[in-house]
Structures are given as C-alpha cells and as structure tokens.
Design a protein around this motif. Structure first.
Motif, PDB file in Angstrom:
ATOM      1  N   THR A 311       0.844  -1.110   0.125  1.00  0.00           N
ATOM      2  CA  THR A 311      -0.020   0.038  -0.068  1.00  0.00           C
ATOM      3  C   THR A 311       0.986   1.260   0.127  1.00  0.00           C
ATOM      4  OG1 THR A 311      -1.683  -1.202   1.347  1.00  0.00           O
ATOM      5  CG2 THR A 311      -1.847   1.229   1.370  1.00  0.00           C
ATOM      6  N   MET A 312       0.640   2.322  -0.988  1.00  0.00           N
ATOM      7  CA  MET A 312       1.388   3.423  -0.859  1.00  0.00           C
ATOM      8  C   MET A 312       1.550   4.041   0.638  1.00  0.00           C
ATOM      9  SD  MET A 312       0.359   7.138  -2.989  1.00  0.00           S
ATOM     10  CE  MET A 312      -1.032   7.303  -1.659  1.00  0.00           C
ATOM     11  N   PRO A 313       2.888   4.263   0.850  1.00  0.00           N
ATOM     12  CA  PRO A 313       3.145   4.632   2.177  1.00  0.00           C
ATOM     13  C   PRO A 313       2.429   5.885   2.498  1.00  0.00           C
ATOM     14  CG  PRO A 313       5.120   3.998   1.286  1.00  0.00           C
ATOM     15  CD  PRO A 313       4.049   4.070   0.053  1.00  0.00           C
ATOM     16  N   PHE A 314       1.749   6.252   3.879  1.00  0.00           N
ATOM     17  CA  PHE A 314       1.004   7.266   3.912  1.00  0.00           C
ATOM     18  C   PHE A 314       1.140   7.678   5.527  1.00  0.00           C
ATOM     19  CE2 PHE A 314      -1.706   3.471   4.835  1.00  0.00           C
ATOM     20  CZ  PHE A 314      -2.299   3.735   5.928  1.00  0.00           C
ATOM     21  N   VAL A 315       0.772   8.716   5.923  1.00  0.00           N
ATOM     22  CA  VAL A 315       0.365   9.292   7.400  1.00  0.00           C
ATOM     23  C   VAL A 315      -1.146   9.662   7.492  1.00  0.00           C
ATOM     24  CG1 VAL A 315       2.903   9.997   7.728  1.00  0.00           C
ATOM     25  CG2 VAL A 315       1.205  11.679   6.884  1.00  0.00           C
ATOM     26  N   TYR A 316      -1.553   9.427   8.544  1.00  0.00           N
ATOM     27  CA  TYR A 316      -2.952   9.791   8.823  1.00  0.00           C
ATOM     28  C   TYR A 316      -3.252  11.094   9.014  1.00  0.00           C
ATOM     29  CZ  TYR A 316      -4.581   4.702   9.691  1.00  0.00           C
ATOM     30  OH  TYR A 316      -4.772   3.564   9.391  1.00  0.00           O
ATOM     31  N   ALA A 317      -3.999  11.803   8.282  1.00  0.00           N
ATOM     32  CA  ALA A 317      -4.612  13.033   8.562  1.00  0.00           C
ATOM     33  C   ALA A 317      -5.139  13.408   9.954  1.00  0.00           C
ATOM     34  CB  ALA A 317      -5.548  13.362   7.415  1.00  0.00           C
ATOM     35  N   ASN A 318      -5.261  14.477  10.206  1.00  0.00           N
ATOM     36  CA  ASN A 318      -5.815  14.541  11.627  1.00  0.00           C
ATOM     37  C   ASN A 318      -7.210  14.180  12.227  1.00  0.00           C
ATOM     38  OD1 ASN A 318      -3.548  16.289  12.365  1.00  0.00           O
ATOM     39  ND2 ASN A 318      -4.316  18.200  11.476  1.00  0.00           N
ATOM     40  N   ASP A 319      -7.989  13.979  11.142  1.00  0.00           N
ATOM     41  CA  ASP A 319      -9.216  13.408  11.116  1.00  0.00           C
ATOM     42  C   ASP A 319      -9.270  11.877  11.713  1.00  0.00           C
ATOM     43  OD1 ASP A 319      -8.860  12.224   8.804  1.00  0.00           O
ATOM     44  OD2 ASP A 319     -10.238  13.435   7.702  1.00  0.00           O
TER      45      ASP A 319
END
Length: 341
Positions: A311-319
């Motif tokens: 899965t494309m590396p990501f960070v969670y948004a503030n929501d």
C-alpha cells in the motif's frame, strides 16, 4: 482462508504514524484482469484459438487517455494502472441510486510495475481517501487544479484524469490502463462458481447487503462484492482496512480459479473468459486479445514469490480516517519503479 479484515494497523485519530508497507504473495491485481491474463495464456497454449477469437470484441476501449504505449515493447518494463469503478449508472444501478450517488469513483486503484525481464512485479494500492493535488481535469469546470480526495479525479474526469493524477503523484509513465466495474466483478465470481471464504463470526451489513454466517461459505458474485465493499461490518471501518481485505480476496479468487482444471474444460473456460473480458475497459494498446495473449505469455515464468504487493506509504490526517502521502517513503517506491528494480 482466515477472516480477511484484520484492523491491526489502525492508529488513533490524529496520530501521524507511518503505515507499514504490507506484502502479499499472490497479488494478481483485480480479479477480472488477473483471470483474463492467466486464462488467455493457458487457452493459447492449448490451442483454443477459436474460443479466443469469439471474445475479441468483448473488451471496451477507453478514450482520451495519455499513455506511453508508443514506447512500450513486449520485454520492456511496463506500468499498468488498474481501477475498479463504483459507478451506479446502467447495469450497476442495483448497487445504489445514481441520483443519490452520482458519477463514478475509483473504488480500487492499483499501480502495477512489471519488470523488463518479467522476473518480478510490484503492485501498489493507492488509498481512495488520500488527499492530493490533482490536475485541472479533476475540477468541475476543468479550469483549475484542485486539492481533494484521490478518487474524486475519477468522479470528475474519469480514468483519463485518474491517470494524469497518478502520473503527477509518481512521476512515472503509465503504459496501460484497465478499468473493471461492479457488475463485471460479480459476473466473474459467478462464472467461477463462487469463491470460498471463512469468517470467525456471522457478519451482516445492510449498507453493502452483506449477510454471511460464521465459518466457511462459498460466496456468489453478489456476496463477494458486498464482502470486498463493506466498511462498517469488517475491519476498523477505514479504506485502508478494506484495501487489505480486497487484496486477500483477489489473491484467493485467482488461486482458486486457476486451480480448478479450467483449461481442461473449454465450456467453463469460455464462460469465465467471457465474463472477465466483458468487464474490462482498457487503453487502445491493450484492446485486443492478441495483445493480452502476448502479455500473458511474457509473464509465464513469473513466480508468485517474486511479486510484491504494498500500500502506498501514508500518514493519517488529523481526522484519523483520511490520509496523506508519506512523500519520503513513497519516493523510494517510485524511484525503484523508474529504475526497474
């Protein structure tokens, strides 16, 4: 097969934690595309040319795409963009009211890099809830660039706009584009005679029409689609959890479909190929079975152990539910694809 919605990587809302890149052993991308490629190769190898010829007109050509097909050769590295459309128009109206859920979205998007030596492949799932900057084609007027969820590019500009968005995100050329819709997914599963899954407990989701008992079930097309679409009934309710379940289901379906001696049963083989090819819309460089056969033959020696699914590396948004690209770690993947590593 164990229950497929493990939410083990979920993070609390607001925690900008890097999600790990998960690997899969048998990621034959979307069910229709995977079966079509695998079975076309098999059918060609046993000389069922007449069957293949009858399927020639099934595949639909996508218009307006900007692809790198003029540069692609049989044994050069290729990048495929594979999308699952959740349009409620036409035959897909049974999955929701088009008036309430207008347009279409890229329900599943996977970028697949096939190495030039055909000894390895890398498939990268792009979460639909990723916030990105999209080209002008993603705005309602088509006059300005917009920021929003990745899947809205498909809503406003179709597969051509999603392709441009992926090119912008990755910096990579896209050689081929494939779209599969809801109805096509159902038809392929039904033509296979169903797919076996196992749930730890009974699961019901009125939103996706999922209704399965605990234990093993052979799901038909309708229940299979409900299983891969549901958010609220399995996993942690996020798109990330659903991506993992979709990957697992597609892997199981491809393995199961190709283990049933289909090549020895021309009637069954034709039924599945008919459903698989009818559900595909592709770029003009892949719109004939002869081209698909050539591709299938080129990957015949590819071992499942040499395929990586991430899965494309990501960070969670503030929501806590939507995500942002982890640019540093994603760049490692795009650079590896560009270098054909």
């Amino acid at each position: 097969m164990a229950e497929l919605g493990d939410p083990g990587d979920a993070q609390s809302a607001g925690d900008p934690v890097i999600a790990p890149r998960r690997r899969r052993r048998w990621p034959r991308v979307l069910l229709s595309l995977g079966l079509a490629v695998v079975l076309v190769a098999g059918a060609a190898s046993i000389g069922v040319g007449a069957l293949l010829k009858r399927l020639e007109g099934n595949v639909t050509t996508i218009q307006g795409l900007e692809t790198a097909t003029e540069e692609s050769q049989s044994y050069e590295a290729l990048n495929f963009l594979v999308m699952g459309s959740d349009s409620r128009e036409g035959d897909n109206s049974s999955f929701g009211d088009a008036g309430d859920i207008g347009g279409q979205r890229s329900d599943t998007t996977i970028l697949v890099h096939l190495a030039a030596d055909r000894q390895s492949a890398l498939a990268v799932s792009i979460p639909r809830d990723t916030y990105v900057t999209m080209p002008k084609c993603a705005s309602q007027s088509g006059d300005w660039e917009v920021s929003g969820k990745f899947n809205s590019a498909f809503t406003f500009g179709g597969p051509a706009c999603t392709t441009k968005t992926v090119k912008r995100i990755t910096g990579l050329p896209i050689h081929h584009v494939v779209v599969v819709d809801f109805t096509g997914f159902e038809q392929v599963v039904d033509a296979m005679g169903g797919v076996d899954i196992c749930l730890e407990e009974a699961t019901v989701d009125p939103l996706s029409n999922l209704d399965l008992p605990a234990g093993w079930s052979t799901v038909d097309g309708e229940q299979a689609l409900a299983f891969v679409r549901t958010r609220s009934a399995l996993g942690d309710g996020s798109d990330i959890s659903r991506i993992q379940r979709q990957q697992e289901f597609m892997a199981a379906a491809i393995q199961q479909g190709t283990d049933r001696s289909l090549l020895a049963n021309p009637v069954k083989l034709y039924s599945i190929l008919d459903a698989a090819t009818s559900s595909l819309s592709v770029d003009k460089g892949l719109n004939e079975l002869s081209e698909m056969t050539e591709l299938a033959n080129s990957v015949r020696s590819l071992s499942p152990a040499d395929i990586s699914f991430v899965t494309m590396p990501f960070v969670y948004a503030n929501d806590g539910s939507n995500v942002l690209i982890n640019e540093r770690r994603a760049a490692e993947i795009w650079d590896a694809m560009a270098a054909d590593q």
